[in-house]
Design a protein around this motif. Structure first.
Motif, PDB file in Angstrom:
ATOM      1  N   LYS A  88       0.842  -1.206   0.000  1.00 59.06           N
ATOM      2  CA  LYS A  88       0.000   0.000   0.000  1.00 59.06           C
ATOM      3  C   LYS A  88       0.875   1.255   0.000  1.00 59.06           C
ATOM      4  O   LYS A  88       0.583   2.230  -0.700  1.00 59.06           O
ATOM      5  N   ALA A 101      -2.716 -12.892   8.789  1.00 60.65           N
ATOM      6  CA  ALA A 101      -1.470 -12.664   9.545  1.00 60.65           C
ATOM      7  C   ALA A 101      -1.765 -12.004  10.889  1.00 60.65           C
ATOM      8  O   ALA A 101      -1.276 -12.460  11.935  1.00 60.65           O
ATOM      9  N   VAL A 102      -2.566 -10.945  10.899  1.00 64.28           N
ATOM     10  CA  VAL A 102      -2.931 -10.317  12.174  1.00 64.28           C
ATOM     11  C   VAL A 102      -3.817 -11.261  12.973  1.00 64.28           C
ATOM     12  O   VAL A 102      -3.653 -11.415  14.194  1.00 64.28           O
ATOM     13  N   SER A 147     -13.122 -18.641   6.173  1.00 63.18           N
ATOM     14  CA  SER A 147     -13.992 -18.804   5.003  1.00 63.18           C
ATOM     15  C   SER A 147     -13.860 -20.164   4.332  1.00 63.18           C
ATOM     16  O   SER A 147     -14.549 -20.435   3.353  1.00 63.18           O
ATOM     17  N   LYS A 181      -8.514 -22.911   5.790  1.00 61.69           N
ATOM     18  CA  LYS A 181      -8.227 -21.861   6.780  1.00 61.69           C
ATOM     19  C   LYS A 181      -8.660 -22.287   8.177  1.00 61.69           C
ATOM     20  O   LYS A 181      -8.045 -21.883   9.168  1.00 61.69           O
ATOM     21  N   TYR A 198     -17.668 -18.780   8.430  1.00 55.79           N
ATOM     22  CA  TYR A 198     -18.724 -17.771   8.355  1.00 55.79           C
ATOM     23  C   TYR A 198     -19.492 -17.821   7.037  1.00 55.79           C
ATOM     24  O   TYR A 198     -20.516 -17.180   6.890  1.00 55.79           O
ATOM     25  N   TYR A 245      -9.192  -2.936  12.947  1.00 57.49           N
ATOM     26  CA  TYR A 245      -7.863  -2.575  12.439  1.00 57.49           C
ATOM     27  C   TYR A 245      -7.797  -2.537  10.917  1.00 57.49           C
ATOM     28  O   TYR A 245      -6.719  -2.290  10.359  1.00 57.49           O
ATOM     29  N   VAL A 283      -8.000   1.148  15.420  1.00 55.53           N
ATOM     30  CA  VAL A 283      -6.595   0.932  15.749  1.00 55.53           C
ATOM     31  C   VAL A 283      -5.725   1.121  14.510  1.00 55.53           C
ATOM     32  O   VAL A 283      -5.964   0.476  13.486  1.00 55.53           O
ATOM     33  N   VAL A 313      -1.693   0.806  13.968  1.00 54.00           N
ATOM     34  CA  VAL A 313      -0.523   0.388  14.752  1.00 54.00           C
ATOM     35  C   VAL A 313       0.551   1.475  14.827  1.00 54.00           C
ATOM     36  O   VAL A 313       1.196   1.666  15.852  1.00 54.00           O
TER      37      VAL A 313
HETATM   38  N1  LIG Z   1      -4.742  -0.740  11.349  1.00 61.87           N
HETATM   39  C1  LIG Z   1      -3.538  -1.299  11.406  1.00 61.87           C
HETATM   40  O1  LIG Z   1      -2.656  -0.846  12.152  1.00 61.87           O
HETATM   41  C2  LIG Z   1      -3.249  -2.518  10.580  1.00 61.87           C
HETATM   42  C3  LIG Z   1      -2.219  -3.370  10.947  1.00 61.87           C
HETATM   43  C4  LIG Z   1      -2.016  -4.530  10.211  1.00 61.87           C
HETATM   44  C5  LIG Z   1      -2.818  -4.811   9.105  1.00 61.87           C
HETATM   45  N2  LIG Z   1      -3.769  -3.911   8.746  1.00 61.87           N
HETATM   46  C6  LIG Z   1      -4.650  -4.212   7.598  1.00 61.87           C
HETATM   47  O2  LIG Z   1      -5.398  -5.362   7.945  1.00 61.87           O
HETATM   48  C7  LIG Z   1      -5.719  -6.099   6.801  1.00 61.87           C
HETATM   49  C8  LIG Z   1      -5.314  -7.565   7.007  1.00 61.87           C
HETATM   50  O3  LIG Z   1      -3.909  -7.660   7.152  1.00 61.87           O
HETATM   51  P1  LIG Z   1      -3.212  -9.084   7.260  1.00 61.87           P
HETATM   52  O4  LIG Z   1      -1.761  -8.897   7.151  1.00 61.87           O
HETATM   53  O5  LIG Z   1      -3.738  -9.847   8.421  1.00 61.87           O
HETATM   54  O6  LIG Z   1      -3.776  -9.756   5.909  1.00 61.87           O
HETATM   55  P2  LIG Z   1      -4.040 -11.273   5.504  1.00 61.87           P
HETATM   56  O7  LIG Z   1      -2.994 -12.163   6.079  1.00 61.87           O
HETATM   57  O8  LIG Z   1      -4.266 -11.289   4.041  1.00 61.87           O
HETATM   58  O9  LIG Z   1      -5.409 -11.611   6.247  1.00 61.87           O
HETATM   59  C9  LIG Z   1      -6.615 -11.017   5.917  1.00 61.87           C
HETATM   60  C10 LIG Z   1      -7.711 -11.938   6.448  1.00 61.87           C
HETATM   61  O10 LIG Z   1      -8.961 -11.238   6.440  1.00 61.87           O
HETATM   62  C11 LIG Z   1      -9.937 -12.235   6.405  1.00 61.87           C
HETATM   63  N3  LIG Z   1     -11.259 -11.712   6.037  1.00 61.87           N
HETATM   64  C12 LIG Z   1     -11.602 -11.037   4.917  1.00 61.87           C
HETATM   65  N4  LIG Z   1     -12.931 -10.767   4.961  1.00 61.87           N
HETATM   66  C13 LIG Z   1     -13.399 -11.275   6.116  1.00 61.87           C
HETATM   67  C14 LIG Z   1     -14.686 -11.335   6.728  1.00 61.87           C
HETATM   68  N5  LIG Z   1     -15.772 -10.795   6.147  1.00 61.87           N
HETATM   69  N6  LIG Z   1     -14.805 -11.928   7.926  1.00 61.87           N
HETATM   70  C15 LIG Z   1     -13.746 -12.485   8.519  1.00 61.87           C
HETATM   71  N7  LIG Z   1     -12.494 -12.471   7.994  1.00 61.87           N
HETATM   72  C16 LIG Z   1     -12.341 -11.884   6.800  1.00 61.87           C
HETATM   73  C17 LIG Z   1      -9.403 -13.232   5.389  1.00 61.87           C
HETATM   74  O11 LIG Z   1      -9.877 -14.498   5.713  1.00 61.87           O
HETATM   75  P3  LIG Z   1     -11.041 -15.250   4.929  1.00 61.87           P
HETATM   76  O12 LIG Z   1     -10.617 -15.460   3.511  1.00 61.87           O
HETATM   77  O13 LIG Z   1     -11.192 -16.486   5.692  1.00 61.87           O
HETATM   78  O14 LIG Z   1     -12.235 -14.370   5.000  1.00 61.87           O
HETATM   79  C18 LIG Z   1      -7.895 -13.176   5.624  1.00 61.87           C
HETATM   80  O15 LIG Z   1      -7.451 -14.297   6.356  1.00 61.87           O
HETATM   81  C19 LIG Z   1      -5.001  -5.394   5.643  1.00 61.87           C
HETATM   82  O16 LIG Z   1      -5.937  -4.535   5.031  1.00 61.87           O
HETATM   83  C20 LIG Z   1      -3.938  -4.584   6.328  1.00 61.87           C
HETATM   84  O17 LIG Z   1      -3.527  -3.457   5.579  1.00 61.87           O
HETATM   85  C21 LIG Z   1      -4.016  -2.785   9.461  1.00 61.87           C
END
Ligand SMILES: NC(=O)c1ccc[n+]([C@@H]2O[C@H](COP(=O)([O-])OP(=O)(O)OC[C@H]3O[C@@H](n4cnc5c(N)ncnc54)[C@H](OP(=O)(O)O)[C@@H]3O)[C@@H](O)[C@H]2O)c1
Length: 338
Positions: A45, A161-162, A182, A186, A201, A246, A271, A273
């Motif tokens: 991003k 990952a989170v 999903s 997973k 879900y 987040y 949140v 980070v």
């Molecule tokens: N705010 C912050 O400080 C912060 C910090 C870290 C990451 N982020 C953001 O958080 C997002 C995820 O990061 P990541 O590294 O964890 O990505 P990731 O490893 O790709 O994980 C994203 C997860 O979201 C799940 N998901 C998507 N739609 C969903 C729903 N409706 N219900 C439940 N789960 C759902 C997916 O699982 P399913 O396919 O099973 O749905 C997937 O496992 C990114 O957009 C990232 O930029 C923000």
């Protein structure tokens, strides 16, 4: 040294392998010989976003060995193994290079027995998960064994990952952890991470299944998709519960029934980070290190987080893999483990 750089933002082909001088640490800074660079969605991003420096090296997270320390650094010595956080936050130099210079506090001793792979997987995911688990009214504001005893946590997307970090940290702290996924693949990963109850879900009556697992309701929701899940979260929250948001996966807007939420004193807490308070950040760094030292955070398929590796010169492909939603953790091998 070899460094992946970009001078303009855009698709991953803006990244290229350059030769750059080894940077010198200034006062309060350390230089780390990077072994592993961890890739997160924030990295692609940023690469697509606005460039704040004439040239930037991507990737916030990493691990390696302290190589030199600047004046005034007392807590770290050359030769120490460390994990790195926010290397590229408001700085030009991330971890996709052979040597990175960063403030001393952003290089944290890697506990004995913890691999460089694990070290490079902590930063963004674990610090975010820690914050989400510590924003509830009445605490806890620190995580440790027992801190979440008697609490129920719902992690949306436990194979992310989170999500994986949230499941592992919440279990370490004693919570009953329910998670949504999903697919069956997973679900297996979420169980490997330690989730007590896993709900698909897409296939089940998710609210009913979560209610069955947590009859008194959910105290803390760690939420990646607040829009699509608003109704589900409302249906399963306990009084005084919190939704810690987040990300905005699935849409940037949330519709909630206000009366329903205020009569139960529900809280939504957002949140980011990077900008949490200094106290919250340092607490998270300490607690995550303690969890690693205790063997409570792990990586690899056996811990619900399969690893995908790319050599430094293929960092662009590593970014594409994360952007494409690869399940697990994407790592860049900057050097071999010694
Ligand atoms: N705010 C912050 O400080 C912060 C910090 C870290 C990451 N982020 C953001 O958080 C997002 C995820 O990061 P990541 O590294 O964890 O990505 P990731 O490893 O790709 O994980 C994203 C997860 O979201 C799940 N998901 C998507 N739609 C969903 C729903 N409706 N219900 C439940 N789960 C759902 C997916 O699982 P399913 O396919 O099973 O749905 C997937 O496992 C990114 O957009 C990232 O930029 C923000």
């Amino acid at each position: 040294m070899r460094a992946i750089v970009y001078e303009k933002t855009g698709d991953s082909d803006v990244l290229w392998l350059a030769e750059r001088p080894v940077p010198e640490p200034g006062p309060g800074e350390v230089r780390v010989r990077v072994v592993r660079s961890g890739v997160n969605p924030t990295d692609w991003k940023s690469r697509r976003g606005r460039l704040e420096f004439p040239e930037a090296v991507p990737n916030q997270d990493g691990s390696g060995v302290v190589d030199a320390v600047g004046p005034g650094v007392e807590g770290l010595r050359p030769g120490e193994r460390v994990w790195l956080w926010e290397a590229a936050w408001q700085r030009p130099g991330g971890t996709a290079q052979e040597y990175v210079v960063l403030p001393e506090r952003q290089a944290v001793p890697l506990p004995d027995g913890a691999s460089f792979d694990l070290g490079a997987s902590l930063g963004i995911p674990a610090l975010t998960a820690h914050r989400c688990l510590t924003v509830a009214d009445g605490g806890p504001d620190r995580l440790a064994p027992g801190a979440l005893d008697g609490r129920t946590v719902l992690v949306a997307g436990g194979a992310g990952a989170v999500g994986n970090a949230a499941v592992q940290l919440a279990r370490w702290a004693g919570a009953v952890v329910v998670t949504t996924v999903s697919s069956e693949e997973k679900a297996a990963l979420a169980r490997a991470a330690g989730a007590s109850h896993v709900v698909n879900y897409r296939e089940e009556d998710a609210a009913g299944a979560i209610r069955a697992a947590a009859p008194d309701g959910i105290d803390i929701v760690v939420e990646v998709a607040p829009g699509p899940n608003a109704e589900l979260d409302a249906a399963v929250l306990a009084p005084d519960g919190v939704v810690a948001v987040y990300a905005n996966t699935g849409g940037d807007e949330i519709t909630v029934r206000v009366r329903d939420l205020f009569t139960r004193n529900i809280r939504y807490q957002f949140v980011l980070v990077y900008t949490v308070t200094e106290a919250a950040k340092l607490a998270a760094v300490e607690d995550v290190s303690a969890a690693v030292a205790a063997g409570a955070i792990r990586v690899g398929a056996e811990a619900g987080l399969p690893l995908h590796r790319f050599p430094l010169e293929r960092t662009a492909e590593a970014h594409d893999a994360v952007e494409a939603g690869t399940v697990g953790k994407v790592l860049v091998d900057v050097a071999g483990d010694e």
